[in-house]
Design a protein around this motif. Structure first.
Motif, mmCIF file in Angstrom:
data_model
loop_
_atom_site.group_PDB
_atom_site.id
_atom_site.type_symbol
_atom_site.label_atom_id
_atom_site.label_comp_id
_atom_site.label_asym_id
_atom_site.label_seq_id
_atom_site.Cartn_x
_atom_site.Cartn_y
_atom_site.Cartn_z
ATOM 1 N N GLY A 124 0.807 -1.216 0.000
ATOM 2 C CA GLY A 124 0.000 0.000 0.000
ATOM 3 C C GLY A 124 0.839 1.263 0.000
ATOM 4 N N LYS A 125 1.953 1.248 0.728
ATOM 5 C CA LYS A 125 2.941 2.309 0.694
ATOM 6 C C LYS A 125 4.271 1.660 0.342
ATOM 7 C CE LYS A 125 2.780 5.495 3.975
ATOM 8 N NZ LYS A 125 2.199 6.721 3.405
ATOM 9 N N ARG A 126 5.255 2.472 0.038
ATOM 10 C CA ARG A 126 6.552 1.911 -0.330
ATOM 11 C C ARG A 126 7.153 1.146 0.844
ATOM 12 N NH1 ARG A 126 11.907 5.505 -1.893
ATOM 13 N NH2 ARG A 126 13.380 3.756 -2.060
ATOM 14 N N PRO A 127 7.309 -0.186 0.745
ATOM 15 C CA PRO A 127 7.963 -0.916 1.829
ATOM 16 C C PRO A 127 9.442 -0.523 1.907
ATOM 17 C CG PRO A 127 6.811 -2.407 0.293
ATOM 18 C CD PRO A 127 6.896 -1.071 -0.356
ATOM 19 N N THR A 128 9.983 -0.536 3.097
ATOM 20 C CA THR A 128 11.391 -0.203 3.274
ATOM 21 C C THR A 128 12.149 -1.440 3.749
ATOM 22 O OG1 THR A 128 11.045 0.501 5.561
ATOM 23 C CG2 THR A 128 10.843 2.181 3.852
ATOM 24 N N LEU A 129 13.455 -1.403 3.569
ATOM 25 C CA LEU A 129 14.329 -2.469 4.035
ATOM 26 C C LEU A 129 15.313 -1.889 5.041
ATOM 27 C CD1 LEU A 129 15.192 -4.319 0.674
ATOM 28 C CD2 LEU A 129 13.451 -4.933 2.349
ATOM 29 N N SER A 130 15.380 -2.480 6.213
ATOM 30 C CA SER A 130 16.309 -1.993 7.228
ATOM 31 C C SER A 130 16.492 -3.049 8.308
ATOM 32 C CB SER A 130 15.797 -0.699 7.859
ATOM 33 O OG SER A 130 16.652 -0.278 8.907
ATOM 34 N N ARG A 167 -3.039 7.147 2.734
ATOM 35 C CA ARG A 167 -2.250 8.211 2.119
ATOM 36 C C ARG A 167 -0.943 7.618 1.620
ATOM 37 N NH1 ARG A 167 -2.510 13.857 5.356
ATOM 38 N NH2 ARG A 167 -1.184 14.327 3.576
ATOM 39 N N THR A 168 -0.796 7.550 0.309
ATOM 40 C CA THR A 168 0.371 6.937 -0.292
ATOM 41 C C THR A 168 0.710 7.671 -1.572
ATOM 42 O OG1 THR A 168 1.173 4.923 -1.390
ATOM 43 C CG2 THR A 168 -1.196 5.256 -1.367
ATOM 44 N N TYR A 169 2.016 7.786 -1.877
ATOM 45 C CA TYR A 169 2.364 8.516 -3.086
ATOM 46 C C TYR A 169 2.111 7.687 -4.343
ATOM 47 C CZ TYR A 169 7.185 6.445 -3.056
ATOM 48 O OH TYR A 169 8.291 5.631 -3.050
ATOM 49 N N TYR A 170 1.720 6.433 -4.181
ATOM 50 C CA TYR A 170 1.334 5.652 -5.355
ATOM 51 C C TYR A 170 0.012 6.163 -5.941
ATOM 52 C CZ TYR A 170 4.898 2.200 -4.131
ATOM 53 O OH TYR A 170 6.086 1.569 -3.864
ATOM 54 N N VAL A 171 -0.819 6.805 -5.109
ATOM 55 C CA VAL A 171 -2.096 7.356 -5.557
ATOM 56 C C VAL A 171 -1.988 8.876 -5.528
ATOM 57 C CG1 VAL A 171 -4.584 7.444 -5.176
ATOM 58 C CG2 VAL A 171 -3.309 5.372 -4.581
ATOM 59 N N ASN A 172 -2.217 9.518 -6.670
ATOM 60 C CA ASN A 172 -2.073 10.973 -6.711
ATOM 61 C C ASN A 172 -3.395 11.669 -6.405
ATOM 62 O OD1 ASN A 172 -3.592 10.992 -9.096
ATOM 63 N ND2 ASN A 172 -1.816 11.219 -10.430
ATOM 64 N N SER A 173 -3.394 12.981 -6.507
ATOM 65 C CA SER A 173 -4.562 13.766 -6.122
ATOM 66 C C SER A 173 -5.755 13.536 -7.029
ATOM 67 C CB SER A 173 -4.211 15.257 -6.115
ATOM 68 O OG SER A 173 -3.783 15.671 -7.402
ATOM 69 N N TYR A 209 -6.560 -2.549 -5.761
ATOM 70 C CA TYR A 209 -5.743 -2.761 -4.573
ATOM 71 C C TYR A 209 -5.626 -1.483 -3.753
ATOM 72 C CZ TYR A 209 -1.823 -4.110 -1.604
ATOM 73 O OH TYR A 209 -1.018 -4.371 -0.526
ATOM 74 N N PHE A 210 -5.409 -0.361 -4.420
ATOM 75 C CA PHE A 210 -5.199 0.890 -3.688
ATOM 76 C C PHE A 210 -6.495 1.565 -3.276
ATOM 77 C CE2 PHE A 210 -0.991 0.638 -5.785
ATOM 78 C CZ PHE A 210 -0.193 0.773 -4.667
#
Length: 525
Positions: free
Chosen positions: A297-303, A467-473, A458-459
Motif C-alpha cells: 500500500g505504501k513503499r515498503p522499506t528495508l532496514s 495516504r500513499t504517493y502511489y495514488v495521486n490527487s 488494490y489501492f
C-alpha cells in the motif's frame, strides 16, 4: 541576454537518467548535445542527498547501467556516497563533463514552430535552442519545503532536511525530533540515534520495515561479480522475478485478484506481526509500529536497524498527531510540548506522478499546448511513458506509468533507448520534427488503464483511504507501469515508428514512417 546556444539535443538533468540518455546519444554517434543541470556535478538525487545512513534499497547488481556494470560495490546494498561516485565515474568514462552546463535551471520550455526547435529559458536569463529535448529531471523532483504542519517556520532550533543536510551541525548530546517515517527517516533514525541525547520519531502512518539482506562484499565476492556474465546473469534473474510479479498483478483475472489481494495482505500482516514481536521489545512500540494496511500500500522499506532503534532507551516513538510546531519544540494533539534542539523534516518529496508538479507555462508545445494545463485537467498520460502529442521532439525519461519494478537504471535505459532511437530515426529520415500521433497515444493510454484495473482495486478498495504517493490527487496510480518489463524493453529497442509522424525539413509534407529496421534502432549495450 546571452547569445542563444544551439544544439541538436538538450538533456535536462544530470542524474541517472540524464547520464544514461547522454551515453546512448554518444553510442549512436550523436555528439552535439548539452546537459543542463542546476547542480554542480553528476548524480542527481545522489548528489543532492547526503544524509546519515543513506543507501540503496535494492541490491547493487540491479542498481547500475547495463553498459557500465560495477562489480566493486563494497556492500550488497551500496551506500549513498558510493552510488554518487559510481555515477560520476560513468560520466567521466564516457566524456560527459564537456557537455555539462552547471548552475542553470530550465524554467520554461517553449516550442518554436516556425524554427521547428525548442527554446529553453534558463533562470540565468540565458536561452538554449535545441532541436530535440530529453527531460531527465527524475522522479523525486524536490523536497517538500512545507510539511503542512502549522507553525513549522516558527521553530528556533536547527532544521535538518534529507536533501540539504548540514554536516557542520553536531548532533552530539542534542534533543532531536524526526518528523516522518518514510524511506529517508528509516535510514536517518538509526544512523543518528547513537549520537543524540534523546530522539523522538513522529509517526503518522507506520511503515513496513522488512529485513535487509545486506552484507559486506569481500574480495572473494567482488572477484566473482567481476567474472564475465555473472553481473548480467544476476540482473536477468532479478528481472525475471520482477516480470513474474508484474504479470501476476496485471494479468490475474479480475475476480481472482479481488479475492486474493485481501488474503495476501492479511497473511503479510500476520507474518510481520510475528517479526515485530521478535524485533521490538516494547509492547507499546510494537503496537504503534504495526501497519493496518497492505504490504504494497505504501513503499515498503528495508532496514536491519530502524525497528531495532526503538529498543534504545534514548529513542521514543510518538504516534499522537502533531498539533503545531513552536519555537522550542513540537506540540501534539494531547497538548504535550516536547522540546528539541533540532528537527529533521523527513516529510517527503514532490513527485513526477503528482499533477501539481506540472505547472502552467513550464512546457508549452505546438499550438500553445500546455503540459501543465493538460496534466491538471486530463490526468497524467504519455505514450510509452515518454511522449505526448503536441510536444514534438520531446521525451521525458520518468513519465506517467513508468516505474517498471526494478532499479531506476532499468527504467531510464528503457525510456532513454526509446527517445534516442526516435531521434536517430528522424535524423536518418531527414526529418525536422517528430511527434507521437494522438491515435497511438490514446490507444496506449487505454491499454494502460485496462491493465491498471487490479492495481486500482488494490489501492482504492483493499487499501481505501491510505495516504500513499502511489495514488495521486486525481485518484490515479501513474507511478507504476502495468506492463511486461521485457515487453517494454523490446518496444524501446525496436520502436514502432508508425506511432510517430515525422515532418520533413522542407515542411512540404508529413510522413509517418511505418517501421525502422532493428539494426537502426537497437542500442548495443
Amino acid at each position: 541576454m546571452a547569445t542563444p546556444n544551439r544544439h541538436l539535443v538538450a538533456v535536462i538533468g544530470a542524474g541517472p537518467g540524464g547520464i544514461c540518455a547522454s551515453v546512448l546519444l554518444k553510442k549512436r554517434g550523436i555528439d552535439d548535445f548539452v546537459i543542463i543541470d542546476q547542480g554542480d556535478d553528476f548524480g542527481g538525487s545522489w548528489r543532492d542527498n547526503h544524509y546519515p545512513g543513506l543507501g540503496v534499497d535494492v541490491p547493487g547488481f540491479t542498481y547500475q547501467y547495463s553498459f557500465a556494470r560495477n562489480p566493486d560495490w563494497t556492500r550488497m546494498f551500496p551506500t549513498g556516497p558510493e552510488v554518487h561516485r559510481y555515477h560520476c565515474d560513468v560520466a567521466q568514462r564516457f566524456g560527459l563533463n564537456a557537455h555539462a552546463r552547471w548552475g542553470r535551471r530550465v524554467v520554461r520550455e517553449e516550442w518554436d514552430d516556425a524554427a521547428q526547435t525548442w527554446v529553453l529559458h534558463l533562470d540565468t536569463g540565458e536561452t538554449v535552442h535545441a532541436k530535440y529535448v530529453i527531460s531527465a529531471i527524475g522522479a523525486y523532483l524536490r523536497a517538500k519545503d512545507d510539511p503542512g504542519i502549522p507553525g513549522y517556520s516558527d521553530f528556533a532550533g536547527h532544521v535538518l532536511r534529507p536533501n540539504a543536510w548540514d554536516h557542520d551541525y553536531s548532533l552530539d548530546g542534542k534533543r532531536v525530533g524526526v518528523i516522518g517515517t518514510g524511506a529517508s527517516s528509516v535510514q536517518i533514525t538509526p544512523a543518528i540515534a547513537p549520537l543524540v541525547d534523546h530522539l523522538d520519531v513522529y509517526q503518522r502512518t507506520p511503515v513496513w520495515a522488512l529485513p535487509k539482506p545486506d552484507f559486506a562484499m569481500n574480495w572473494f565476492l567482488r572477484t566473482g561479480m567481476a567474472l564475465p556474465g555473472v553481473g548480467p546473469l544476476l540482473s536477468a534473474i532479478a528481472n525475471i522475478v520482477v516480470e513474474i510479479g508484474l504479470r501476476i498483478v496485471y494479468q490475474t483475472p479480475r475476480p481472482i485478484f479481488r479475492f486474493g489481494a485481501p488474503i495476501f495482505d492479511r497473511v503479510a500482516r500476520a507474518v510481520y506481526r510475528r517479526y515485530l514481536r521478535a524485533t521490538v521489545h516494547s509492547d507499546a512500540a510494537r503496537t504503534a509500529l504495526m501497519p493496518d494496511y497492505g504490504l504494497l500500500g505504501k513503499r515498503p522499506t528495508l532496514s536491519n536497524r530502524f525497528l531495532q532503534a526503538f529498543n534504545r532507551s534514548n529513542v521514543g516513538l510518538i504516534d499522537t498527531p502533531i498539533d503545531k510546531i513552536v519555537a522550542n519544540g513540537v506540540v501534539t494533539a494531547d497538548g504535550t510540548l516536547r522540546e528539541y534542539d533540532a528537527l529533521v523534516m523527513a516529510t517527503g518529496y514532490h513527485l513526477f506522478s503528482d499533477p501539481e508538479s506540472y505547472v502552467e507555462g513550464a512546457v508549452v508545445g505546438r499550438d500553445g499546448f500546455d503540459l501543465g494545463v493538460f496534466y491538471n485537467t486530463e490526468r497524467l498520460q504519455a505514450y510509452q511513458s515518454v511522449a505526448v502529442p503536441k510536444l514534438p521532439n520531446r521525451w521525458m525519461l520518468v513519465g506517467p506509468y513508468s516505474w517498471i519494478g526494478t532499479g531506476w537504471h532499468e527504467l531510464v535505459e528503457i525510456s532513454s533507448t526509446h527517445a534516442v532511437n526516435v531521434i536517430a530515426a528522424t535524423e536518418a529520415q531527414g526529418g525536422q520534427s517528430v511527434e507521437v500521433t494522438a491515435e497511438a497515444h490514446d490507444d496506449y493510454h487505454r491499454m494502460i488503464r485496462r491493465n491498471d484495473e487490479n492495481i486500482d482495486y488494490y489501492f482504492t478498495t483493499v487499501n481505501a483511504g491510505l495516504r500513499t504517493y502511489y495514488v495521486n490527487s486525481a485518484g490515479d496510480m501513474p507511478y507504476i507501469r502495468p506492463t511486461s518489463l521485457f515487453g517494454a524493453r523490446r518496444q524501446s529497442r525496436n520502436v514502432d515508428m508508425s506511432a510517430y509522424r515525422i515532418t520533413r525539413s522542407d515542411r512540404s509534407s508529413a510522413a509517418a514512417v511505418d517501421s525502422v529496421d532493428r539494426d537502426n534502432t537497437e542500442v548495443s549495450a
